[in-house]
Design a protein around this motif. Structure first.
Motif, PDB file in Angstrom:
ATOM      1  N   GLY A   1       0.817  -1.204   0.000  1.00 36.47           N
ATOM      2  CA  GLY A   1       0.000   0.000   0.000  1.00 36.47           C
ATOM      3  C   GLY A   1       0.850   1.254   0.000  1.00 36.47           C
ATOM      4  N   LEU A   2       1.974   1.197   0.737  1.00 38.77           N
ATOM      5  CA  LEU A   2       2.893   2.333   0.759  1.00 38.77           C
ATOM      6  C   LEU A   2       3.513   2.551  -0.619  1.00 38.77           C
ATOM      7  N   ILE A   3       3.834   1.441  -1.300  1.00 41.58           N
ATOM      8  CA  ILE A   3       4.380   1.558  -2.652  1.00 41.58           C
ATOM      9  C   ILE A   3       3.355   2.233  -3.565  1.00 41.58           C
ATOM     10  N   PHE A   4       2.100   1.829  -3.402  1.00 44.86           N
ATOM     11  CA  PHE A   4       1.037   2.426  -4.228  1.00 44.86           C
ATOM     12  C   PHE A   4       0.882   3.911  -3.948  1.00 44.86           C
ATOM     13  N   LEU A   5       0.940   4.290  -2.664  1.00 44.35           N
ATOM     14  CA  LEU A   5       0.769   5.688  -2.294  1.00 44.35           C
ATOM     15  C   LEU A   5       1.883   6.546  -2.872  1.00 44.35           C
ATOM     16  N   LEU A   6       3.100   6.067  -2.789  1.00 39.11           N
ATOM     17  CA  LEU A   6       4.221   6.828  -3.336  1.00 39.11           C
ATOM     18  C   LEU A   6       4.148   6.883  -4.862  1.00 39.11           C
ATOM     19  N   GLY A   7       3.741   5.776  -5.456  1.00 31.19           N
ATOM     20  CA  GLY A   7       3.663   5.744  -6.910  1.00 31.19           C
ATOM     21  C   GLY A   7       2.555   6.605  -7.454  1.00 31.19           C
ATOM     22  N   SER A   8       1.439   6.685  -6.704  1.00 31.68           N
ATOM     23  CA  SER A   8       0.304   7.455  -7.200  1.00 31.68           C
ATOM     24  C   SER A   8       0.608   8.947  -7.257  1.00 31.68           C
ATOM     25  N   LEU A   9       1.599   9.381  -6.460  1.00 31.38           N
ATOM     26  CA  LEU A   9       1.975  10.791  -6.500  1.00 31.38           C
ATOM     27  C   LEU A   9       2.575  11.175  -7.848  1.00 31.38           C
ATOM     28  N   SER A  10       3.085  10.180  -8.562  1.00 36.17           N
ATOM     29  CA  SER A  10       3.689  10.462  -9.856  1.00 36.17           C
ATOM     30  C   SER A  10       2.688  10.410 -10.994  1.00 36.17           C
ATOM     31  N   SER A  11       1.412  10.069 -10.703  1.00 42.09           N
ATOM     32  CA  SER A  11       0.420   9.968 -11.786  1.00 42.09           C
ATOM     33  C   SER A  11       0.183  11.304 -12.457  1.00 42.09           C
ATOM     34  N   CYS A  12       0.311  12.386 -11.685  1.00 38.31           N
ATOM     35  CA  CYS A  12       0.086  13.704 -12.267  1.00 38.31           C
ATOM     36  C   CYS A  12       1.168  14.073 -13.273  1.00 38.31           C
ATOM     37  N   LEU A  13       2.304  13.366 -13.231  1.00 42.85           N
ATOM     38  CA  LEU A  13       3.370  13.632 -14.191  1.00 42.85           C
ATOM     39  C   LEU A  13       3.117  12.956 -15.530  1.00 42.85           C
ATOM     40  N   VAL A  14       2.179  11.995 -15.570  1.00 42.27           N
ATOM     41  CA  VAL A  14       1.904  11.234 -16.789  1.00 42.27           C
ATOM     42  C   VAL A  14       0.601  11.686 -17.424  1.00 42.27           C
ATOM     43  N   THR A  15      -0.494  11.568 -16.673  1.00 43.54           N
ATOM     44  CA  THR A  15      -1.797  11.970 -17.210  1.00 43.54           C
ATOM     45  C   THR A  15      -2.053  13.443 -16.937  1.00 43.54           C
ATOM     46  N   LYS A  16      -2.791  14.067 -17.806  1.00 43.66           N
ATOM     47  CA  LYS A  16      -3.118  15.481 -17.690  1.00 43.66           C
ATOM     48  C   LYS A  16      -4.590  15.669 -17.365  1.00 43.66           C
ATOM     49  N   LYS A  17      -4.884  16.734 -16.669  1.00 45.30           N
ATOM     50  CA  LYS A  17      -6.267  17.054 -16.328  1.00 45.30           C
ATOM     51  C   LYS A  17      -6.961  17.700 -17.527  1.00 45.30           C
ATOM     52  N   PHE A  18      -8.183  17.278 -17.754  1.00 41.46           N
ATOM     53  CA  PHE A  18      -8.928  17.766 -18.918  1.00 41.46           C
ATOM     54  C   PHE A  18      -9.325  19.229 -18.733  1.00 41.46           C
ATOM     55  N   GLN A  19      -9.182  19.987 -19.806  1.00 41.60           N
ATOM     56  CA  GLN A  19      -9.649  21.367 -19.843  1.00 41.60           C
ATOM     57  C   GLN A  19     -10.620  21.520 -21.003  1.00 41.60           C
ATOM     58  N   ALA A  20     -11.818  21.993 -20.703  1.00 38.20           N
ATOM     59  CA  ALA A  20     -12.841  22.133 -21.743  1.00 38.20           C
ATOM     60  C   ALA A  20     -12.396  23.123 -22.804  1.00 38.20           C
TER      61      ALA A  20
END
Length: 478
Positions: A28-47
């Motif tokens: 779970g700790l590995i997942f928590l640390l890894g999830s912090l990097s998700s914002c570096l890959v996927t982008k938030k949608f802008q209309a």
């Protein structure tokens, strides 16, 4: 089993569970640390931006009249028979039913996507019997297993989140597409109805004109027999009669086609005996569509295009995240024993916890190709949205201009009808005193008929254009 043995078994079980909890917390700790990097890959949608349409002129679109897009179709259309037809269309039309089924399909996919974070869980039970050969003898062997398996993929790079958002956009797109279908069906039904009542009014006018011209032909023949007219007048009168008969045949064909269109839309037979008239249709004197950008934003086709862009945007996020490592955590546990009476004891209890990190290396360029295609599809969807927005603004601008033109034409045609009606009466009076011929009567009568038919058609066109404006600003949904 004595108390000491039972205590040992309980201690063994507690140690096993404790070890499992520690392993779960570790992964779970590995997942928590890894999830912090998700914002570096996927982008938030802008209309996408709704720019001010260049074809619009605010002074021609806004007014003090009815803001048509804010009214449901039951309030917008005042003809009771037309409302019955529209209601029948929305209930029975096959295209509308197909659109509803597509909504259900997209809804099911969205429900699946909403639980993408939840691990998969399976339970299996197995009894295995083997006969093993040993020194020309068979020794039976049995194995009893009851196990549960759990597998979970960590959303490190935001791939699962993007998949959920994509499915949500597709579901919203199907719902909006059904609204688009409804606005189109409402407009088609109203236009077919207005065309039909215009044709029925034209038929009544033509039938009345045919009676008058047949009487005129008889009078012309009598005058010719009495030597008070010539053969030219007779042939002209006959040609006038035949021209009306031709128009009646064309009218009959058009009525059949308009009726069939309504039958196809409503999905059943029609009772058109109590059709209204063009003059009976109550419409606003001025039409207000509101702020142009807001009018376009309310259109279902524009909304569908924007949602398609959003789905393509999230699909690109998925393709991009697929290039990065995948973290999976699998767990299995249960009871396994070679003796049936010891199947569910602490000595037969087992558990396994596996954490795996998979990095795609060589996939014959499959993942990179998917990313490139998804990126192109994202750009294509944005271009399609911009194209839809421009087409929508062009359509609404043209409709507003046409509506104003029909309004002005109707005023001119009504004045022209008044002048020609007086001219026809004057021609009849002049003929009585011998100052005009029957050809003058036919000429005045022909001009009056043409302007009356044009008046009916122009009024029908005005109504159909108003329906087009109503649809163009997203009206017709309830």
């Amino acid at each position: 089993m004595d108390s000491g043995t039972l205590a040992k078994e309980e201690t063994s079980v507690m140690k096993t569970l404790k070890r499992s909890y520690i392993q779960v917390l570790y992964f779970g700790l590995i997942f928590l640390l890894g999830s912090l990097s998700s914002c570096l890959v996927t982008k938030k949608f802008q209309a996408p931006e709704y720019d001010e349409p260049p074809l619009f002129s605010l002074d021609t679109l806004s007014g003090s009249g009815l803001r048509v897009g804010n009214y449901g179709w039951r309030a917008f259309f005042t003809d009771s028979l037309l409302r019955k037809f529209i209601d029948s269309t929305l209930q029975n039309n096959y295209d509308n039913q197909i659109a509803y089924e597509r909504v259900l399909q997209a809804q099911s996919s969205f429900k699946q996507g909403k639980i993408g974070y939840i691990p998969t869980l399976s339970l299996s039970g197995q009894v295995e019997h083997q006969d093993l050969s040993s020194a020309f003898q068979f020794a039976p062997s049995e194995q009893y297993t009851l196990s549960g398996a759990l597998s979970w993929e960590a959303d490190i790079w935001g791939k699962i989140t993007s998949a959920k958002r994509m499915l949500k956009a597709q579901f919203q797109q199907s719902v909006t597409a059904k609204k688009l279908m409804q606005t189109q069906l409402v407009a088609k039904t109203a236009n077919a109805y207005y065309a039909l009542i215009a044709l029925k009014e034209s038929r009544i006018l033509l039938e009345r004109t045919l009676v008058l011209r047949e009487r005129g032909l008889i009078s012309t023949i009598r005058l010719f027999d009495a030597g008070m007219s010539n053969q030219l007048a007779v042939e002209q009168a006959r040609a006038q009669v035949e021209s009306v008969r031709v128009m009646l045949e064309e009218n009959k064909r058009s009525v059949t086609m308009a009726t069939n269109t309504l039958i196809m839309l409503t999905g059943g037979s029609l009772q058109t005996m109590n059709l209204g008239t063009v003059e009976d249709q109550r419409t606003p004197e001025t039409v207000d569509v509101g702020v142009p950008v807001e009018a376009l934003r309310n259109r279902p086709d524009v909304q569908v295009s924007e949602l398609a862009f959003r789905a393509a945007f999230e699909n690109f996020n998925i393709a991009k995240a697929s290039l990065y490592p995948t973290l999976t955590i699998s767990a299995m546990g249960g009871f396994q024993s070679s003796e049936f009476d010891k199947w569910f004891t602490s000595s037969s209890l087992f558990n396994t916890l596996i954490g795996g990190l998979t990095q795609p290396i060589f996939m014959t360029r499959k993942l990179r190709t998917q990313k490139e295609i998804a990126d192109s599809q994202r750009r294509e969807a944005l271009l399609d949205f911009q194209k839809t927005l421009l087409e929508a603004s062009t359509e609404l601008s043209n409709l507003m201009e046409s509506y104003g033109a029909y309004q002005r034409s109707l005023l001119e045609l009504r004045r022209q009808e008044e002048h020609l009606s007086r001219a026809f009466v004057i021609a009849e009076q002049l003929m009585e005193y011998g100052n005009a011929t029957y050809l003058d009567i036919l000429t005045a009568q022909e001009a009056l008929l043409n302007v009356q038919l044009s008046l009916i058609q122009a009024e029908s066109n005005r109504l159909q254009t108003l329906v087009g404006i109503y649809r163009a600003v997203g009206g017709g949904v309830e």
